[in-house]
Design an enzyme around this catalytic site. Structure first.
Site, PDB file in Angstrom:
ATOM      1  N   ARG A 137      -8.884   3.530   9.537  1.00  0.00           N
ATOM      2  CA  ARG A 137      -8.757   1.952   9.627  1.00  0.00           C
ATOM      3  C   ARG A 137      -9.792   1.603  10.527  1.00  0.00           C
ATOM      4  NH1 ARG A 137      -2.512   2.493   9.563  1.00  0.00           N
ATOM      5  NH2 ARG A 137      -1.849   0.694   9.901  1.00  0.00           N
ATOM      6  N   ARG A 172      11.300  -2.118  11.317  1.00  0.00           N
ATOM      7  CA  ARG A 172      10.434  -1.031  12.153  1.00  0.00           C
ATOM      8  C   ARG A 172      10.265  -1.848  13.498  1.00  0.00           C
ATOM      9  NH1 ARG A 172       5.487   0.715   8.794  1.00  0.00           N
ATOM     10  NH2 ARG A 172       4.502   0.032  10.440  1.00  0.00           N
ATOM     11  N   ARG A 226      10.938  -6.640   5.675  1.00  0.00           N
ATOM     12  CA  ARG A 226      10.964  -5.532   5.564  1.00  0.00           C
ATOM     13  C   ARG A 226      11.793  -4.564   6.174  1.00  0.00           C
ATOM     14  NH1 ARG A 226       5.327  -2.316   5.240  1.00  0.00           N
ATOM     15  NH2 ARG A 226       5.189  -2.473   7.630  1.00  0.00           N
ATOM     16  N   LYS A 247       0.875  -1.169   0.125  1.00  0.00           N
ATOM     17  CA  LYS A 247       0.117  -0.025   0.054  1.00  0.00           C
ATOM     18  C   LYS A 247       0.651   1.334  -0.099  1.00  0.00           C
ATOM     19  CE  LYS A 247      -2.076   0.547   4.000  1.00  0.00           C
ATOM     20  NZ  LYS A 247      -1.204   1.678   4.477  1.00  0.00           N
ATOM     21  N   ARG A 263      -0.679  -6.828  14.534  1.00  0.00           N
ATOM     22  CA  ARG A 263      -1.586  -5.718  13.532  1.00  0.00           C
ATOM     23  C   ARG A 263      -2.223  -6.612  12.396  1.00  0.00           C
ATOM     24  NH1 ARG A 263       3.645  -4.172  11.568  1.00  0.00           N
ATOM     25  NH2 ARG A 263       3.084  -2.374  10.453  1.00  0.00           N
TER      26      ARG A 263
HETATM   27  P1  AMP Z   1       1.462   2.015   9.548  1.00  0.00           P
HETATM   28  O1  AMP Z   1       2.648   2.838   9.028  1.00  0.00           O
HETATM   29  O2  AMP Z   1       0.368   2.576   8.683  1.00  0.00           O
HETATM   30  O3  AMP Z   1       1.554   0.547   9.652  1.00  0.00           O
HETATM   31  O4  AMP Z   1       1.062   2.572  11.131  1.00  0.00           O
HETATM   32  C1  AMP Z   1       2.045   2.218  12.088  1.00  0.00           C
HETATM   33  C2  AMP Z   1       1.270   2.330  13.197  1.00  0.00           C
HETATM   34  O5  AMP Z   1       0.719   3.785  13.513  1.00  0.00           O
HETATM   35  C3  AMP Z   1       0.121   1.539  13.472  1.00  0.00           C
HETATM   36  O6  AMP Z   1       0.359   0.168  13.768  1.00  0.00           O
HETATM   37  C4  AMP Z   1      -0.731   2.216  14.565  1.00  0.00           C
HETATM   38  O7  AMP Z   1      -0.229   1.918  15.941  1.00  0.00           O
HETATM   39  C5  AMP Z   1      -0.713   3.747  13.948  1.00  0.00           C
HETATM   40  N1  AMP Z   1      -1.700   4.212  13.345  1.00  0.00           N
HETATM   41  C6  AMP Z   1      -1.313   4.403  11.976  1.00  0.00           C
HETATM   42  N2  AMP Z   1      -2.487   4.801  11.269  1.00  0.00           N
HETATM   43  C7  AMP Z   1      -3.512   4.927  12.220  1.00  0.00           C
HETATM   44  C8  AMP Z   1      -4.973   4.657  12.129  1.00  0.00           C
HETATM   45  N3  AMP Z   1      -5.428   5.068  11.270  1.00  0.00           N
HETATM   46  N4  AMP Z   1      -5.566   4.626  13.400  1.00  0.00           N
HETATM   47  C9  AMP Z   1      -4.798   4.282  14.573  1.00  0.00           C
HETATM   48  N5  AMP Z   1      -3.712   3.990  14.664  1.00  0.00           N
HETATM   49  C10 AMP Z   1      -2.819   4.321  13.456  1.00  0.00           C
END
Ligand code: AMP
Length: 210
Positions: free
Chosen positions: A85, A157, A124, A10, A168
């Protein structure tokens, strides 16, 4: 809106698409990582949730994203990546956009099987400076451990390891997946096969949008 599980490609697709369609790429995860790096109050609050692989509570997330959207020029199209989300986030987004006379045009789900997602996530790495993404299996950097683009060090990460990955993905397939019904009911959903090469996904994505 791009909807896809962790490891679905994505983020990579969002970057390409934003360039191609001149959209502002707004990734909620990147906003959180920036806040964390700058050690802001919001960043400190978010860190504990992120490290555990949990969602940051809606009240923090929604206001952060809506504030960022509202700072953009009204004519600027936006590509949302990682937000919404949850259903409450999607509803808050719809009403927040309504107040500034904007709306969601389309959401696209990038569909990838869970076993494939696990393989991709465990390989990753991202660069420290700008979070450029690499994968030891499918997209290694030229010099191991160093970003091709900015020369900064690559790291895994903290939420791409072990239990946090499973958590997740569980959240994605229990909660975020509900967004498909939400946008389908509004006739704003397209679904594409994400289990093909990055190039093919990009083309399929552009076709779906057209
Ligand atoms: P990502 O890089 O999109 O995987 O986001 C990393 C982390 O940021 C996620 O595992 C959540 O802890 C937090 N996060 C990002 N976007 C959201 C969202 N829309 N709602 C809640 N937590 C978020």
């Amino acid at each position: 809106i791009l909807i896809g599980a962790q490891g679905s490609g994505k983020g990579t697709q969002a970057e390409l698409l934003a360039q191609e369609l001149r959209l502002f790429h707004l990734a909620s995860g990147d906003l959180f990582r920036q806040e964390m790096a700058e050690e802001t109050e919001l960043g400190v609050k978010a860190k504990a949730f992120m490290d555990r692989g949990e969602l940051v509570p809606d009240e923090i997330t929604i206001s952060m994203v809506l504030n960022r959207i509202k700072r953009l020029p009204a004519t600027q199209g936006v590509l949302l990546d990682g937000f919404p989300r949850t259903i409450p986030q999607a509803k808050a987004l719809d009403s927040g956009l309504q107040t500034i006379k904007q709306q969601i045009d389309l959401s696209v789900y990038i569909d990838v099987p869970r076993t494939e997602l696990l393989d991709r996530l465990s390989g990753r790495y991202i660069c420290q400076a700008h979070q450029h993404v690499y994968n030891i299996h499918s997209k290694p950097s030229h010099v191991p451990g160093i970003c091709d683009i900015d020369g900064s060090e690559l790291m895994q990460r903290s939420d791409d390891t072990g239990e946090a990955i499973q958590k997740r993905l569980n959240i994605f397939f229990a909660e975020t997946i509900q967004l498909l019904d939400y946008y389908d009911a509004q006739h704003k959903l397209a679904q594409i096969n994400g289990n093909q090469s990055s190039y093919q996904v990009q083309n399929t994505l552009l076709e779906a949008i057209e």
